[in-house]
Design a protein around this motif. Structure first.
Motif, PDB file in Angstrom:
ATOM      1  N   HIS A  92      14.570 -24.277 -46.881  1.00 55.09           N
ATOM      2  CA  HIS A  92      13.897 -25.218 -45.987  1.00 55.09           C
ATOM      3  C   HIS A  92      14.917 -26.009 -45.164  1.00 55.09           C
ATOM      4  CE1 HIS A  92      10.269 -24.527 -48.504  1.00 55.09           C
ATOM      5  NE2 HIS A  92       9.702 -24.640 -47.317  1.00 55.09           N
ATOM      6  N   GLY A  93      16.001 -26.396 -45.783  1.00 56.50           N
ATOM      7  CA  GLY A  93      17.059 -27.092 -45.045  1.00 56.50           C
ATOM      8  C   GLY A  93      17.637 -26.227 -43.935  1.00 56.50           C
ATOM      9  N   LEU A  94      17.851 -24.939 -44.229  1.00 52.47           N
ATOM     10  CA  LEU A  94      18.375 -24.014 -43.218  1.00 52.47           C
ATOM     11  C   LEU A  94      17.366 -23.826 -42.084  1.00 52.47           C
ATOM     12  CD1 LEU A  94      20.632 -22.115 -42.307  1.00 52.47           C
ATOM     13  CD2 LEU A  94      19.570 -20.323 -43.719  1.00 52.47           C
ATOM     14  N   LEU A  95      16.080 -23.718 -42.427  1.00 55.20           N
ATOM     15  CA  LEU A  95      15.052 -23.584 -41.391  1.00 55.20           C
ATOM     16  C   LEU A  95      15.039 -24.807 -40.480  1.00 55.20           C
ATOM     17  CD1 LEU A  95      12.169 -21.969 -43.439  1.00 55.20           C
ATOM     18  CD2 LEU A  95      13.260 -20.984 -41.406  1.00 55.20           C
ATOM     19  N   TYR A  96      15.008 -25.993 -41.066  1.00 53.17           N
ATOM     20  CA  TYR A  96      14.992 -27.218 -40.253  1.00 53.17           C
ATOM     21  C   TYR A  96      16.261 -27.317 -39.405  1.00 53.17           C
ATOM     22  CZ  TYR A  96      10.784 -29.533 -42.009  1.00 53.17           C
ATOM     23  OH  TYR A  96       9.489 -29.865 -42.276  1.00 53.17           O
ATOM     24  N   ALA A  97      17.426 -27.051 -40.000  1.00 48.95           N
ATOM     25  CA  ALA A  97      18.690 -27.171 -39.268  1.00 48.95           C
ATOM     26  C   ALA A  97      18.746 -26.210 -38.087  1.00 48.95           C
ATOM     27  CB  ALA A  97      19.870 -26.932 -40.209  1.00 48.95           C
ATOM     28  N   THR A  98      18.366 -24.954 -38.310  1.00 44.71           N
ATOM     29  CA  THR A  98      18.441 -23.983 -37.219  1.00 44.71           C
ATOM     30  C   THR A  98      17.393 -24.268 -36.142  1.00 44.71           C
ATOM     31  OG1 THR A  98      17.078 -22.419 -38.498  1.00 44.71           O
ATOM     32  CG2 THR A  98      19.483 -22.124 -38.585  1.00 44.71           C
ATOM     33  N   LEU A  99      16.200 -24.699 -36.561  1.00 48.68           N
ATOM     34  CA  LEU A  99      15.146 -24.968 -35.581  1.00 48.68           C
ATOM     35  C   LEU A  99      15.420 -26.223 -34.757  1.00 48.68           C
ATOM     36  CD1 LEU A  99      12.017 -23.956 -37.659  1.00 48.68           C
ATOM     37  CD2 LEU A  99      12.910 -22.805 -35.614  1.00 48.68           C
ATOM     38  N   LEU A 100      16.228 -27.120 -35.277  1.00 43.65           N
ATOM     39  CA  LEU A 100      16.627 -28.298 -34.502  1.00 43.65           C
ATOM     40  C   LEU A 100      17.881 -28.021 -33.672  1.00 43.65           C
ATOM     41  CD1 LEU A 100      15.921 -31.053 -37.155  1.00 43.65           C
ATOM     42  CD2 LEU A 100      14.764 -30.812 -34.948  1.00 43.65           C
ATOM     43  N   ALA A 101      18.815 -27.260 -34.229  1.00 45.54           N
ATOM     44  CA  ALA A 101      20.072 -26.989 -33.529  1.00 45.54           C
ATOM     45  C   ALA A 101      19.902 -25.992 -32.381  1.00 45.54           C
ATOM     46  CB  ALA A 101      21.126 -26.468 -34.513  1.00 45.54           C
ATOM     47  N   GLN A 102      19.084 -24.981 -32.581  1.00 44.12           N
ATOM     48  CA  GLN A 102      18.979 -23.900 -31.594  1.00 44.12           C
ATOM     49  C   GLN A 102      18.579 -24.385 -30.197  1.00 44.12           C
ATOM     50  OE1 GLN A 102      20.366 -21.238 -31.563  1.00 44.12           O
ATOM     51  NE2 GLN A 102      19.090 -19.435 -31.352  1.00 44.12           N
ATOM     52  N   PRO A 103      17.560 -25.218 -30.055  1.00 48.54           N
ATOM     53  CA  PRO A 103      17.228 -25.690 -28.699  1.00 48.54           C
ATOM     54  C   PRO A 103      18.338 -26.548 -28.078  1.00 48.54           C
ATOM     55  CG  PRO A 103      15.409 -26.102 -30.210  1.00 48.54           C
ATOM     56  CD  PRO A 103      16.571 -25.653 -31.037  1.00 48.54           C
ATOM     57  N   VAL A 104      19.035 -27.316 -28.894  1.00 45.66           N
ATOM     58  CA  VAL A 104      20.130 -28.145 -28.372  1.00 45.66           C
ATOM     59  C   VAL A 104      21.262 -27.256 -27.865  1.00 45.66           C
ATOM     60  CG1 VAL A 104      21.882 -29.869 -28.980  1.00 45.66           C
ATOM     61  CG2 VAL A 104      19.527 -30.114 -29.832  1.00 45.66           C
ATOM     62  N   ILE A 105      21.585 -26.242 -28.640  1.00 46.23           N
ATOM     63  CA  ILE A 105      22.643 -25.304 -28.244  1.00 46.23           C
ATOM     64  C   ILE A 105      22.244 -24.579 -26.959  1.00 46.23           C
ATOM     65  CG2 ILE A 105      23.853 -23.187 -28.907  1.00 46.23           C
ATOM     66  CD1 ILE A 105      23.457 -24.228 -31.881  1.00 46.23           C
ATOM     67  N   GLY A 106      21.001 -24.119 -26.891  1.00 47.55           N
ATOM     68  CA  GLY A 106      20.522 -23.446 -25.687  1.00 47.55           C
ATOM     69  C   GLY A 106      20.554 -24.358 -24.477  1.00 47.55           C
ATOM     70  N   TYR A 107      20.146 -25.602 -24.680  1.00 45.21           N
ATOM     71  CA  TYR A 107      20.170 -26.574 -23.577  1.00 45.21           C
ATOM     72  C   TYR A 107      21.600 -26.797 -23.083  1.00 45.21           C
ATOM     73  CZ  TYR A 107      20.125 -31.025 -21.151  1.00 45.21           C
ATOM     74  OH  TYR A 107      20.324 -32.016 -20.228  1.00 45.21           O
ATOM     75  N   LEU A 108      22.537 -26.988 -24.007  1.00 47.46           N
ATOM     76  CA  LEU A 108      23.930 -27.209 -23.601  1.00 47.46           C
ATOM     77  C   LEU A 108      24.481 -26.002 -22.847  1.00 47.46           C
ATOM     78  CD1 LEU A 108      25.328 -29.038 -26.750  1.00 47.46           C
ATOM     79  CD2 LEU A 108      24.820 -30.025 -24.497  1.00 47.46           C
ATOM     80  N   GLY A 109      24.155 -24.796 -23.329  1.00 53.24           N
ATOM     81  CA  GLY A 109      24.585 -23.599 -22.617  1.00 53.24           C
ATOM     82  C   GLY A 109      24.027 -23.562 -21.203  1.00 53.24           C
ATOM     83  N   SER A 110      22.780 -23.993 -21.066  1.00 51.98           N
ATOM     84  CA  SER A 110      22.151 -24.031 -19.739  1.00 51.98           C
ATOM     85  C   SER A 110      22.819 -25.054 -18.841  1.00 51.98           C
ATOM     86  CB  SER A 110      20.663 -24.356 -19.872  1.00 51.98           C
ATOM     87  OG  SER A 110      19.995 -23.307 -20.526  1.00 51.98           O
ATOM     88  N   VAL A 111      23.111 -26.220 -19.391  1.00 55.75           N
ATOM     89  CA  VAL A 111      23.777 -27.265 -18.611  1.00 55.75           C
ATOM     90  C   VAL A 111      25.107 -26.760 -18.087  1.00 55.75           C
ATOM     91  CG1 VAL A 111      24.965 -29.489 -18.825  1.00 55.75           C
ATOM     92  CG2 VAL A 111      22.641 -29.230 -19.714  1.00 55.75           C
ATOM     93  N   TRP A 112      25.874 -26.100 -18.946  1.00 60.29           N
ATOM     94  CA  TRP A 112      27.208 -25.654 -18.575  1.00 60.29           C
ATOM     95  C   TRP A 112      27.222 -24.319 -17.836  1.00 60.29           C
ATOM     96  CZ3 TRP A 112      28.486 -27.528 -24.043  1.00 60.29           C
ATOM     97  CH2 TRP A 112      28.727 -28.910 -24.009  1.00 60.29           C
ATOM     98  N   SER A 113      26.030 -23.746 -17.570  1.00 62.68           N
ATOM     99  CA  SER A 113      25.966 -22.500 -16.808  1.00 62.68           C
ATOM    100  C   SER A 113      26.182 -22.764 -15.315  1.00 62.68           C
ATOM    101  CB  SER A 113      24.607 -21.822 -17.007  1.00 62.68           C
ATOM    102  OG  SER A 113      23.580 -22.558 -16.347  1.00 62.68           O
ATOM    103  N   GLY A 114      25.929 -24.011 -14.898  1.00 68.14           N
ATOM    104  CA  GLY A 114      26.051 -24.346 -13.486  1.00 68.14           C
ATOM    105  C   GLY A 114      24.744 -24.200 -12.728  1.00 68.14           C
ATOM    106  N   TYR A 115      23.707 -23.706 -13.393  1.00 68.06           N
ATOM    107  CA  TYR A 115      22.391 -23.575 -12.765  1.00 68.06           C
ATOM    108  C   TYR A 115      21.521 -24.750 -13.197  1.00 68.06           C
ATOM    109  CZ  TYR A 115      23.852 -18.815 -11.789  1.00 68.06           C
ATOM    110  OH  TYR A 115      24.541 -17.720 -11.340  1.00 68.06           O
ATOM    111  N   PRO A 116      20.538 -25.109 -12.377  1.00 73.66           N
ATOM    112  CA  PRO A 116      19.661 -26.219 -12.762  1.00 73.66           C
ATOM    113  C   PRO A 116      18.850 -25.858 -14.013  1.00 73.66           C
ATOM    114  CG  PRO A 116      19.008 -25.298 -10.619  1.00 73.66           C
ATOM    115  CD  PRO A 116      20.216 -24.555 -11.068  1.00 73.66           C
ATOM    116  N   VAL A 117      18.629 -26.850 -14.843  1.00 77.27           N
ATOM    117  CA  VAL A 117      17.820 -26.662 -16.047  1.00 77.27           C
ATOM    118  C   VAL A 117      16.396 -27.094 -15.711  1.00 77.27           C
ATOM    119  CG1 VAL A 117      17.498 -27.326 -18.462  1.00 77.27           C
ATOM    120  CG2 VAL A 117      19.818 -27.079 -17.530  1.00 77.27           C
TER     121      VAL A 117
END
Length: 179
Positions: A92-117
């Motif tokens: 359960h800890g792994l599920l919560y951690a990955t489900l919270l981290a994954q969108p943040v990581i994706g968002y940061l990747g989008s920000v640093w892609s140079g394209y609008p989010v």
């Protein structure tokens, strides 16, 4: 202990199944969109923006779910070996951690892609510039966390099916009541 006491709340059950459905769709969509042609850019951009929007929705629902879980203790597990209690907490800890981290990581990747989010058609304010190395690092991390998430989901589903086969009541705690 009454049957009601041994169950999750209606809110916890609804959040669990809503997030589960969205995550299954999100993982399938994420893998599918990787194969989209880069030219013309329109369909690929639309697919990625939908993926980002769904990720933001999952993140928001996970924050609600985490808040609900903090305020509402889950029902106690029935008697079982200590290793199973530990495995349940860890998974359960792994599920919560990955489900919270994954969108943040994706968002940061989008920000640093140079394209609008864009989330649900709304362009978010730009706060980071184009950083190919950071974008690539976030893309790699996004893949690793996706794999960890799928492993965690696989373990979670396997454990649920095992409990269903044992008829020990663990799975029923998270199922909607059938009338």
């Amino acid at each position: 202990m009454s049957n009601t006491d041994a169950r999750y709340t209606h809110t916890a059950i609804a959040l669990h199944w809503l997030v589960a459905a969205l995550v299954i769709a999100q993982v399938a969509w994420g893998w599918w969109m990787q194969g989209l042609a880069k030219d013309p850019v329109g369909p690929r951009v639309d697919a990625f923006n939908l993926h980002k929007s769904a990720g933001a929705l999952i993140f928001a629902l996970m924050l609600v779910r985490l808040g609900w879980r903090i305020g509402h203790r889950p029902p106690p597990l029935p008697p079982m070996p200590r290793w199973q209690h530990a495995a349940a907490r860890l998974s359960h800890g792994l599920l919560y951690a990955t489900l919270l981290a994954q969108p943040v990581i994706g968002y940061l990747g989008s920000v640093w892609s140079g394209y609008p989010v864009r989330l649900f058609g709304i362009v978010l304010p730009v706060w980071g510039g184009r950083h190919p190395e950071l974008k690539d690092a976030m893309s790699d991390l996004h893949l690793v966390v996706a794999i960890l998430l799928m492993i965690a989901i696989g373990l979670h589903v396997t454990a649920a099916l095992r409990h269903a086969a044992k008829h020990d009541g663990v799975l029923q705690r998270m199922l909607p009541r059938m009338r």
